[in-house]
Design an enzyme around this catalytic site. Structure first.
Site, PDB file in Angstrom:
ATOM      1  N   ARG A 165     -13.325  -5.240   2.506  1.00  0.00           N
ATOM      2  CA  ARG A 165     -13.335  -6.631   2.037  1.00  0.00           C
ATOM      3  C   ARG A 165     -12.042  -7.301   2.426  1.00  0.00           C
ATOM      4  O   ARG A 165     -10.959  -6.787   2.142  1.00  0.00           O
ATOM      5  CB  ARG A 165     -13.388  -6.659   0.500  1.00  0.00           C
ATOM      6  N   THR A 200     -10.677 -13.782   1.410  1.00  0.00           N
ATOM      7  CA  THR A 200     -11.996 -14.426   1.404  1.00  0.00           C
ATOM      8  C   THR A 200     -13.042 -13.598   0.653  1.00  0.00           C
ATOM      9  O   THR A 200     -14.100 -14.114   0.305  1.00  0.00           O
ATOM     10  CB  THR A 200     -12.507 -14.607   2.850  1.00  0.00           C
ATOM     11  N   ASP A 255      -9.611  -0.293  -8.001  1.00  0.00           N
ATOM     12  CA  ASP A 255      -9.977  -0.188  -6.587  1.00  0.00           C
ATOM     13  C   ASP A 255     -10.446   1.245  -6.307  1.00  0.00           C
ATOM     14  O   ASP A 255      -9.636   2.187  -6.294  1.00  0.00           O
ATOM     15  CB  ASP A 255      -8.775  -0.543  -5.712  1.00  0.00           C
ATOM     16  N   ASP A 285      -8.804   3.234  -3.327  1.00  0.00           N
ATOM     17  CA  ASP A 285      -7.423   3.642  -3.614  1.00  0.00           C
ATOM     18  C   ASP A 285      -7.388   4.799  -4.606  1.00  0.00           C
ATOM     19  O   ASP A 285      -6.566   5.699  -4.491  1.00  0.00           O
ATOM     20  CB  ASP A 285      -6.617   2.457  -4.167  1.00  0.00           C
TER      21      ASP A 285
HETATM   22  C1  PRP Z   1     -14.883  -1.782  -2.007  1.00  0.00           C
HETATM   23  C2  PRP Z   1     -16.135  -1.044  -2.429  1.00  0.00           C
HETATM   24  C3  PRP Z   1     -17.232  -1.820  -1.748  1.00  0.00           C
HETATM   25  C4  PRP Z   1     -16.697  -3.236  -1.808  1.00  0.00           C
HETATM   26  C5  PRP Z   1     -17.407  -3.960  -2.909  1.00  0.00           C
HETATM   27  O1  PRP Z   1     -14.516  -1.420  -0.708  1.00  0.00           O
HETATM   28  O2  PRP Z   1     -16.118   0.320  -2.095  1.00  0.00           O
HETATM   29  O3  PRP Z   1     -17.485  -1.421  -0.420  1.00  0.00           O
HETATM   30  O4  PRP Z   1     -15.305  -3.142  -2.089  1.00  0.00           O
HETATM   31  O5  PRP Z   1     -17.042  -5.281  -2.948  1.00  0.00           O
HETATM   32  P1  PRP Z   1     -18.066  -6.466  -2.626  1.00  0.00           P
HETATM   33  O6  PRP Z   1     -19.330  -6.154  -3.378  1.00  0.00           O
HETATM   34  O7  PRP Z   1     -17.363  -7.673  -3.162  1.00  0.00           O
HETATM   35  O8  PRP Z   1     -18.273  -6.529  -1.148  1.00  0.00           O
HETATM   36  P2  PRP Z   1     -13.162  -1.950  -0.037  1.00  0.00           P
HETATM   37  O9  PRP Z   1     -13.432  -3.201   0.703  1.00  0.00           O
HETATM   38  O10 PRP Z   1     -12.088  -1.996  -1.069  1.00  0.00           O
HETATM   39  O11 PRP Z   1     -12.877  -0.834   1.044  1.00  0.00           O
HETATM   40  P3  PRP Z   1     -12.455   0.694   0.860  1.00  0.00           P
HETATM   41  O12 PRP Z   1     -13.643   1.426   0.313  1.00  0.00           O
HETATM   42  O13 PRP Z   1     -12.104   1.125   2.243  1.00  0.00           O
HETATM   43  O14 PRP Z   1     -11.276   0.760  -0.080  1.00  0.00           O
HETATM   44  N1  URA Z   2     -14.040  -2.963  -4.924  1.00  0.00           N
HETATM   45  C1  URA Z   2     -13.481  -2.039  -5.771  1.00  0.00           C
HETATM   46  O1  URA Z   2     -13.063  -0.945  -5.336  1.00  0.00           O
HETATM   47  N2  URA Z   2     -13.390  -2.351  -7.065  1.00  0.00           N
HETATM   48  C2  URA Z   2     -13.819  -3.509  -7.580  1.00  0.00           C
HETATM   49  O2  URA Z   2     -13.724  -3.721  -8.802  1.00  0.00           O
HETATM   50  C3  URA Z   2     -14.408  -4.446  -6.692  1.00  0.00           C
HETATM   51  C4  URA Z   2     -14.498  -4.141  -5.376  1.00  0.00           C
END
Ligand code: PRP
Ligand code: URA
Length: 208
Positions: A103, A107, A199, A202
């Site tokens: 994400r 945005t 997150d 993380d």
């Molecule tokens: C997180 C999560 C989803 C997304 C959800 O991933 O694992 O893929 O956010 O958010 P959304 O419904 O608003 O799209 P992130 O973008 O943090 O990536 P990561 O798993 O690599 O940390």
């Molecule tokens: N992605 C995450 O990892 N946590 C949230 O709460 C939303 C998006």
């Protein structure tokens, strides 16, 4: 299709561990995997079974075996990786694809960076894996990519979902069944699920 929100005391207990900010990466990963296997159990209620004959120590009998070739699991990187071992504990011979999305922090739009799925994906049911369904942007994009690859039947497993995200996915992809272990309250101004677990990526990989 209406999202299926699983209700079970064991799930609530396991979620309490994930939500706790003092839970470390090792336990977080283990518990996320356990929840994924429970979600998988529910998502495969309509699985195809083949009748075969086996011989018990007593006599021959007809039994039902899962046609494991019917499935592909596709985690959304990175956080979806935490669910792979759990679903494979249920269906060890399923094939695995990967979709890379993150994400954009400002945005909140999904940014695709990787796509690799089994060659025969169009003949399989795809079970997408991502612990967090927040705005729904990542789920919608991943589902669109899988549909573009020719897949007809798709399910989406999430550990925690926000009402906003579920509504959006249901609007854009009404044919996709969502399963979640918790429908949380709402999204905050940064697009994080409240109360959520922070997150997920993380916390799984210790990157913060
Ligand atoms: C997180 C999560 C989803 C997304 C959800 O991933 O694992 O893929 O956010 O958010 P959304 O419904 O608003 O799209 P992130 O973008 O943090 O990536 P990561 O798993 O690599 O940390
Ligand atoms: N992605 C995450 O990892 N946590 C949230 O709460 C939303 C998006």
């Amino acid at each position: 299709m209406k999202a299926i929100i699983l209700e079970h005391p064991l799930l609530k207990h396991k979620l309490s561990i994930l939500r706790d900010k003092n839970t470390g990466t090792k336990e977080f990963r283990e518990v996320a995997g356990e929840i994924a296997s429970i979600l998988c159990y529910e998502a495969t209620r309509d699985a195809k079974l083949n009748e075969v004959e086996v011989e018990t120590p007593i006599q021959k009998t007809n039994v039902k075996k899962l046609d494991e070739n019917q499935y592909a699991f596709v985690p959304i990187l990175r956080a979806g990786l935490s669910m792979v071992d759990g679903v494979l504990s249920m269906i060890p011979n399923a094939k695995i694809g990967h979709i890379g999305l993150y994400r954009n922090e400002e945005t909140l739009e999904p940014v695709p960076y990787y796509f690799k799925v089994p060659k025969d994906i169009e003949h399989r049911e795809v079970i997408l894996l991502d612990p967090m369904l927040a705005t729904g942007g990542s789920a919608i994009d991943a589902i669109s990519q899988i549909k573009k690859a020719g897949v007809k039947k798709i399910k989406f497993l999430s550990i925690i979902a926000a009402p906003e995200g579920i509504a959006k996915v249901e609007e854009v992809h009404p044919d996709v069944q969502i399963y979640t272990a918790s429908l949380d309250s709402h999204l905050n101004e940064k697009g994080y699920i409240v109360p959520g677990l922070g997150d997920a990526g993380d916390r799984i990989f210790g990157t913060k």
